[in-house]
Structure formats: structure tokens, C-alpha cells
Design an enzyme around this catalytic site. Structure first.
Site, PDB file in Angstrom:
ATOM      1  N   ILE A  29     -16.019 -32.485 -20.951  1.00 39.95           N
ATOM      2  CA  ILE A  29     -15.474 -32.939 -19.671  1.00 39.95           C
ATOM      3  C   ILE A  29     -15.502 -34.461 -19.588  1.00 39.95           C
ATOM      4  CG2 ILE A  29     -15.715 -32.828 -17.165  1.00 39.95           C
ATOM      5  CD1 ILE A  29     -14.924 -30.189 -18.382  1.00 39.95           C
ATOM      6  N   ALA A 154     -28.531 -36.541 -29.022  1.00 43.93           N
ATOM      7  CA  ALA A 154     -28.566 -36.601 -27.565  1.00 43.93           C
ATOM      8  C   ALA A 154     -27.185 -36.995 -27.047  1.00 43.93           C
ATOM      9  CB  ALA A 154     -29.623 -37.600 -27.100  1.00 43.93           C
ATOM     10  N   ASN A 156     -26.360 -39.445 -24.835  1.00 46.61           N
ATOM     11  CA  ASN A 156     -26.103 -40.780 -24.304  1.00 46.61           C
ATOM     12  C   ASN A 156     -25.525 -41.766 -25.322  1.00 46.61           C
ATOM     13  OD1 ASN A 156     -28.608 -40.673 -25.594  1.00 46.61           O
ATOM     14  ND2 ASN A 156     -29.464 -42.329 -24.366  1.00 46.61           N
ATOM     15  N   LYS A 179     -26.188 -31.143 -35.254  1.00 44.20           N
ATOM     16  CA  LYS A 179     -25.751 -30.554 -33.984  1.00 44.20           C
ATOM     17  C   LYS A 179     -25.691 -31.637 -32.920  1.00 44.20           C
ATOM     18  CE  LYS A 179     -27.888 -28.571 -30.539  1.00 44.20           C
ATOM     19  NZ  LYS A 179     -27.003 -28.949 -29.388  1.00 44.20           N
ATOM     20  N   VAL A 234     -38.541 -35.101 -23.515  1.00 46.81           N
ATOM     21  CA  VAL A 234     -39.868 -34.752 -24.014  1.00 46.81           C
ATOM     22  C   VAL A 234     -40.083 -33.240 -24.051  1.00 46.81           C
ATOM     23  CG1 VAL A 234     -42.348 -34.939 -23.564  1.00 46.81           C
ATOM     24  CG2 VAL A 234     -40.877 -36.945 -23.261  1.00 46.81           C
ATOM     25  N   GLU A 254     -37.538 -38.592 -31.388  1.00 52.62           N
ATOM     26  CA  GLU A 254     -37.306 -39.766 -30.540  1.00 52.62           C
ATOM     27  C   GLU A 254     -37.054 -39.225 -29.146  1.00 52.62           C
ATOM     28  OE1 GLU A 254     -36.286 -42.665 -28.283  1.00 52.62           O
ATOM     29  OE2 GLU A 254     -34.426 -41.698 -28.878  1.00 52.62           O
ATOM     30  N   CYS A 288     -32.879 -44.144 -23.074  1.00 48.76           N
ATOM     31  CA  CYS A 288     -34.257 -43.642 -23.110  1.00 48.76           C
ATOM     32  C   CYS A 288     -35.291 -44.753 -23.062  1.00 48.76           C
ATOM     33  CB  CYS A 288     -34.464 -42.780 -24.355  1.00 48.76           C
ATOM     34  SG  CYS A 288     -34.037 -43.595 -25.905  1.00 48.76           S
ATOM     35  N   GLU A 474     -37.338 -44.296 -36.753  1.00 51.45           N
ATOM     36  CA  GLU A 474     -35.970 -44.413 -37.234  1.00 51.45           C
ATOM     37  C   GLU A 474     -35.675 -45.885 -37.508  1.00 51.45           C
ATOM     38  OE1 GLU A 474     -33.464 -40.712 -35.440  1.00 51.45           O
ATOM     39  OE2 GLU A 474     -33.753 -42.389 -34.063  1.00 51.45           O
TER      40      GLU A 474
END
Length: 505
Positions: A29, A154, A156, A179, A234, A254, A288, A474
Site C-alpha cells: 500500500i 524491517a 523502515n 524475507k 525487540v 538489530e 530505530c 553489522e
């Protein structure tokens, strides 16, 4: 456009529409308009198995490919990504709602930087260690890839996270089943196709689609997975790590944060306000590492509040993400909008924090669209450590200013307050006294820290959280080590080292 209107599981070097289940789909969307962009087919159990099998087969070839050759292939992929930066950035903007000016200059580029970094890192092959034990014996230590790794992204920073995970994984000689978040999935097949175009063998990078229960959990639990790298909140990260531990799989986590930004009494007011704005409202507050707990000395409180309010009023340009002047877009989803709105209302009515600025009744009161997921910036002050808006990660454009007294020996109490959180992702200090700032940073319980700036994470900088904010690192030299295992070999020169051992007992 870099994405198809129908998106399917990608493995063995191509999308797999013939094995998709047409009854199991979900939409992507546009957050600015609430209109669908594409239909994504949820990966079926058989497709997931096929993706892992494809990665397992490809591992045999890719892990044996000489490192300089892997380097050249990954550098070609980086070149393609840079050439297509603007169109990829547009996809990120449509998918996330971020301003196009931001995605063009940050999202794709900072991912490609990491890909180039690790491609160069392995270009001369990976050196091992040689340790002489005695004249007739030595130890060889070298690093080998793990196998098939799972990457879970994630919503963002979609393509940046995909590259931050796949770059060290592939550079080290592993293969990956990735994924993306089901909220922002449009980048993933395009990245897979770019890897193929660059010369990455089929099966080295594969993509599965769906939510955590349907696809994420089975991926983590799959016996063919050797390691899991996860970015997210978390609570979900704890579940992922727990499931991975059942198979003794390595993890990189992370996770979230509730990070402190400490403004020291000698700070310049404008500098403090500028850093606080970046630490709270970049990417509409959906970062984050955001420094949402802003500790301000009582001697500067009124001036900092005024400076922040002025920047919110004059500098935050909420608008349609593709408009050049926009620097503040919508929330990524209706669910995230509703969550942030809930916290804002709680801050006003339950925590009873003082509102310094509320864009909904000020400069951002006119929403660009009625259907979009808009949340204007909000600044609270006179916040206390026990308030819900101070304790919990909001992940939206909400700044909490926490005053502190500067009389006497104020620093120990200030540092204790800054560390009073179960999370430890990031922290920062604003002060012209670099010695003092460094001393304070060294006492803050966080893995990523800044002085007189916020947010920059170059490829060379290892990043990772402390406490409940994560496990592992990372980027930087440490980032690729997470995708390798160490093998030590003791070599005995000559013969007879074990002769007569039992006879001597």
C-alpha cells in the site's frame, strides 16, 4: 517502475509464479494515498523448501568461487545499483512514504556503500593466522562460510537493510534466503534480479514473502538454515533468537531502542536543536536509533524548546513524498499511524507532559491527502523518567524533552537517568568540550554513539545494540565475521608425535 504488479517468491535465479497459491496474497500500500501498489503472493511451504534447497545447491559453487572473483561480481552489482539509484529510490518512496529527496540520497546509496565495502574487503582473499608452537609444530587458523543464511528485514529501510545483510553474507561465500517486511516488500525481487544481472549464480540470493507466523518462523526453524540475521522490534527479535537457539544457529539481532541524546550545559543552543531534530524527525521519526529522550539542562531549557519549536514550524515540510520540497512524509502504515497517535494522546492526557509543539494544530495541520497515514511532529517537555512516552519505543515523530538540574555534581545522576532503559541501541552527546563529551559517551550503555551529530552510519562503522537492543554487529570488519566460522588446524612436522604415548602412561 522497478517492481511488477504481481510479485512472487524468487529462487533458482527467477520468480516462481507457477507454484504460487493465488488464494494467499497481500497488497503493498502507498502510505501517502492508501492505494494498492502491487499484489504479493505469500510464499508457500513448498516454495520455502525450494528456496532453501536452491540456496543449499548454490552454496557448493559460490563458497568455492575465489574471493577476488566474488568481489568483482559484487562490484558489478553495486555499479548497477548506483546507475539505477533514482528509480530504486522512487520504489522506496512509494513503498515506505519517505520523501524522495531522502531515498535518493540515503536509502539506496548507504546500502550500496556496504556492498562495495565488503567487495573490496575480500578482494585480496581472506588472510588466516599462522602461529608457531615449537620448531616442529604450528597452528593454522582460517575462516570459512557458514552455509545458507536467513535474512529478515524491517519496513523502515527496505533496500538498505537487504544490502546490509546480503553484502557480508555473499562476500563471505554464503548464500541467503531473504524475507523482506510484508509492509514494504517491493524492493526485494528487483535486488535479486540485479544480483543475477551482475553474475551472481542462481540460488545464491533468494526471496520469500509473507508475515512472521506464515513465513518468517518456518524460515528461522528450517533445518537448512545455518544463521539468522534479523532487524525489527525487540519482542519479535526475542522470539526469533529463541527459535534459532533450538538449532544452535548463529544470530545477528538489530532491534529497537529508546535512545538518549544528552545536551550538556555548555552546548550551543542552535547546535543542540539541530541535532535533536535529526535525532527525532528524520524519516518521519521511523528510525530505530532515534534519540527520542532529549536531556536538556535547566539553564538551556527555554531556549532549546524555542529553537526546536521554531525548526518544527519552519523546517518540517510535510507533503506528498514525490514532491521535491517535501522532507516529511506519512507513517508507513495505518497500524503504525494509529500506534503513534495513541502514544501522543497518552502523552497529553495520561502522562500529562507539556506540549511544546503539535504540528496537528500548527504548521502541519493541513494533511496532504485525507487517505494518507499522516502524523505531524510533536514535542513534549517536562517529561519524567516514569512516563510511558519516555519508557516505550514509539517509532514516530514524537520528541520527549527531559530537563535536568545543573547544580552541584549533576553528571552521575544524569548518566544514570540516560542509562535507565532496558534497551541500549544508540546514544549521543552535544557539547563543544570534546573531552567531556567523550567521557560521557564512554559511560552511556549503548552500542552506537555520536558526538555533536546523529544518525550517520558509514560502511566502515560497526553498528549493533547492547542489552535488549540486539546481539552482534553489522558493517565494518566485524560485520563479515558474523558470516564466517573459524577452523583451527594444528600441524605436526615429521613423524612419531603420537608414538608410544600410551606406553609412557
Amino acid at each position: 517502475m522497478t517492481f511488477a504488479k504481481e510479485i512472487h517468491t524468487f529462487h533458482s535465479g527467477k520468480a516462481q509464479p507457477t507454484t504460487s497459491d493465488p488464494s494467499k496474497t497481500f497488497p503493498s500500500i502507498d502510505p501517502a494515498t492508501n492505494k494498492p501498489l502491487a499484489t504479493i503472493y505469500t510464499t508457500t511451504p513448498s516454495q520455502l523448501n525450494a528456496a532453501v534447497e536452491s540456496a543449499t545447491k548454490a552454496f557448493k559453487q559460490w563458497s568455492q568461487t575465489p574471493a577476488p572473483q566474488r568481489s568483482a561480481i559484487l562490484l558489478r552489482a553495486a555499479s548497477i545499483l548506483r546507475r539505477r539509484n533514482d528509480e530504486l529510490a522512487l520504489t522506496e518512496t512509494l513503498d515506505t512514504g519517505k520523501a524522495l529527496g531522502e531515498t535518493k540520497t540515503v536509502d539506496v546509496i548507504t546500502g550500496v556503500d556496504v556492498l562495495e565495502y565488503y567487495a573490496h574487503f575480500i578482494a585480496g582473499s581472506q588472510p588466516g593466522d599462522h602461529t608457531t608452537l615449537r620448531p616442529d609444530a604450528y597452528v593454522l587458523t582460517h575462516h570459512e562460510p557458514l552455509g545458507v543464511c536467513a535474512g529478515i528485514g524491517a519496513w523502515n529501510y527496505p533496500i538498505q537493510i537487504a544490502l546490509w545483510k546480503s553484502a557480508p553474507c555473499l562476500a563471505a561465500g554464503n548464500t541467503m534466503v531473504y524475507k523482506p517486511s510484508e509492509v514494504t516488500p517491493l524492493h526485494a525481487n528487483t535486488l535479486a534480479e540485479i544480483y543475477i544481472e551482475a553474475g551472481v549464480p542462481p540460488g545464491v540470493f533468494n526471496v520469500v514473502y509473507g508475515d512472521g507466523p506464515a513465513v518468517g518462523a518456518p524460515l528461522v526453524a528450517h533445518e537448512g538454515i545455518a544463521k539468522v540475521s534479523f532487524t525489527g522490534q525487540v519482542s519479535t527479535g526475542s522470539k526469533v533468537a529463541s527459535e534459532a537457539a533450538k538449532g544452535m544457529k548463529g544470530v545477528t539481532m538489530e532491534l529497537g531502542g529508546k535512545s538518549p541524546l544528552v545536551v550538556l550545559p555548555d552546548a550551543d543552543v542552535d547546535e543542540a536543536a539541530d541535532v535533536a531534530m535529526v535525532a527525532n524527525f528524520f524519516s518521519t521519526g521511523q528510525v530505530c536509533t532515534n534519540g527520542t529522550r532529549v536531556f536538556v539542562p535547566d539553564t538551556l531549557l527555554k531556549d532549546v524548546e524555542a529553537a526546536v519549536a521554531r525548526r518544527c514550524r519552519e523546517g518540517v515540510r510535510m507533503g506528498m513524498p514525490q514532491v521535491e520540497s517535501t522532507n516529511f512524509g506519512p507513517m508507513v502504515s495505518a497500524a503504525q499511524r494509529d500506534k503513534v497517535d495513541m502514544y501522543i494522546e497518552h502523552g497529553k492526557t495520561q502522562d500529562r507532559a507539556r506540549v511544546v509543539y503539535d504540528g496537528a494544530s500548527d504548521a502541519q495541520k493541513k494533511q496532504p491527502t485525507e487517505e494518507g497515514y499522516w502524523v505531524p511532529p510533536v514535542v513534549f517537555s517536562d517529561c519524567t523518567d516514569d512516563m510511558r512516552i519516555v519508557r516505550e519505543e514509539i517509532f514516530g515523530p514524537v520528541m520527549c524533552i527531559l530537563p535536568y538540574a545543573t547544580k552541584g555534581d549533576y553528571l552521575p545522576a544524569l548518566i544514570a537517568r540516560a542509562n535507565d532503559t532496558p534497551m541500549g541501541l544508540a546514544a549521543g552527546v552535544v557539547s563543544p568540550d570534546l573531552g567531556m563529551a567523550q567521557d560521557v559517551v564512554c559511560q552511556l550503555d549503548a552500542g552506537i554513539t555520536w558526538i555533536n551529530t546523529w544518525g550517520e552510519s558509514p560502511a566502515e562503522m560497526p553498528v549493533g545494540g547492547w542489552k535488549m537492543s540486539g546481539v552482534g554487529l553489522e558493517n565494518g570488519p566485524e560485520g563479515i565475521r558474523a558470516y564466517m566460522r573459524t577452523k583451527s588446524t594444528l600441524v605436526q612436522l615429521g613423524r612419531g608425535a603420537c608414538k608410544g604415548v600410551f606406553a609412557k602412561l
